[in-house]
Design an enzyme around this catalytic site. Sequence first.
Site, PDB file in Angstrom:
ATOM      1  CG  HIS A  27      49.118 -55.251  29.982  1.00  0.00           C
ATOM      2  ND1 HIS A  27      50.062 -55.833  30.814  1.00  0.00           N
ATOM      3  CD2 HIS A  27      48.134 -54.650  30.903  1.00  0.00           C
ATOM      4  CE1 HIS A  27      49.739 -56.006  32.196  1.00  0.00           C
ATOM      5  NE2 HIS A  27      48.513 -55.449  32.053  1.00  0.00           N
ATOM      6  CE  LYS A  51      50.902 -55.831  44.482  1.00  0.00           C
ATOM      7  NZ  LYS A  51      49.597 -55.668  43.624  1.00  0.00           N
ATOM      8  NE  ARG A 100      41.784 -59.182  33.512  1.00  0.00           N
ATOM      9  CZ  ARG A 100      42.735 -59.164  34.600  1.00  0.00           C
ATOM     10  NH1 ARG A 100      43.634 -59.896  34.426  1.00  0.00           N
ATOM     11  NH2 ARG A 100      42.129 -58.651  35.790  1.00  0.00           N
ATOM     12  CB  SER A 137      51.137 -58.796  35.213  1.00  0.00           C
ATOM     13  OG  SER A 137      51.244 -57.936  34.242  1.00  0.00           O
TER      14      SER A 137
END
Length: 169
Positions: A27, A51, A100, A137
């Site tokens: 990040h 969440k 990614r 993460s």
Amino acid sequence: MTGPESEGSQVRRAVCPGSFDPITNGHLDIISRASRLYDEVYVAVMINKSKRGLFEIDERIDLIRRVTAEYANVKVEAFHGLLVDFCKQRDIPAIVKGLRAVSDFDYELQMAQMNNGLSGVETLFVPTNPTYSFLSSSLVKEVATWGGDVSHLVPPIVLEALTERLRKD
């Protein structure tokens, strides 16, 4: 005079959105690269009330502010709702997203097209540094939970907070 201060010149703004639970070196790489391309970069920390994250929103914001302190043009704020609304409220015409792998592209392309269709906000895809191509993460949290070494995946401040948090749980 040239640059954003000159008459008629517009400040170039972009946003790097995410949950950042926690922020990783991947990040940070995208944020730092965006900070070299734009006059102002907002890091928008998504609030997802359905969440429960490992870190509370205020903790994430604090960690991000601390690890981006060297970038004078980076601002960190929380948001909930549509990212395009966040962008409209702050006159941000561009979203910067790291990719990614090819698997990221399908989802991110759909989001980019939706965001553009809703508001005209453009999305710029930045290829992730190969060093971080596997990093998320979620993986950091999972490896750290099981006692794995994630010191090379997150900034030292984040590692300290992560270690402390997992010690409590």
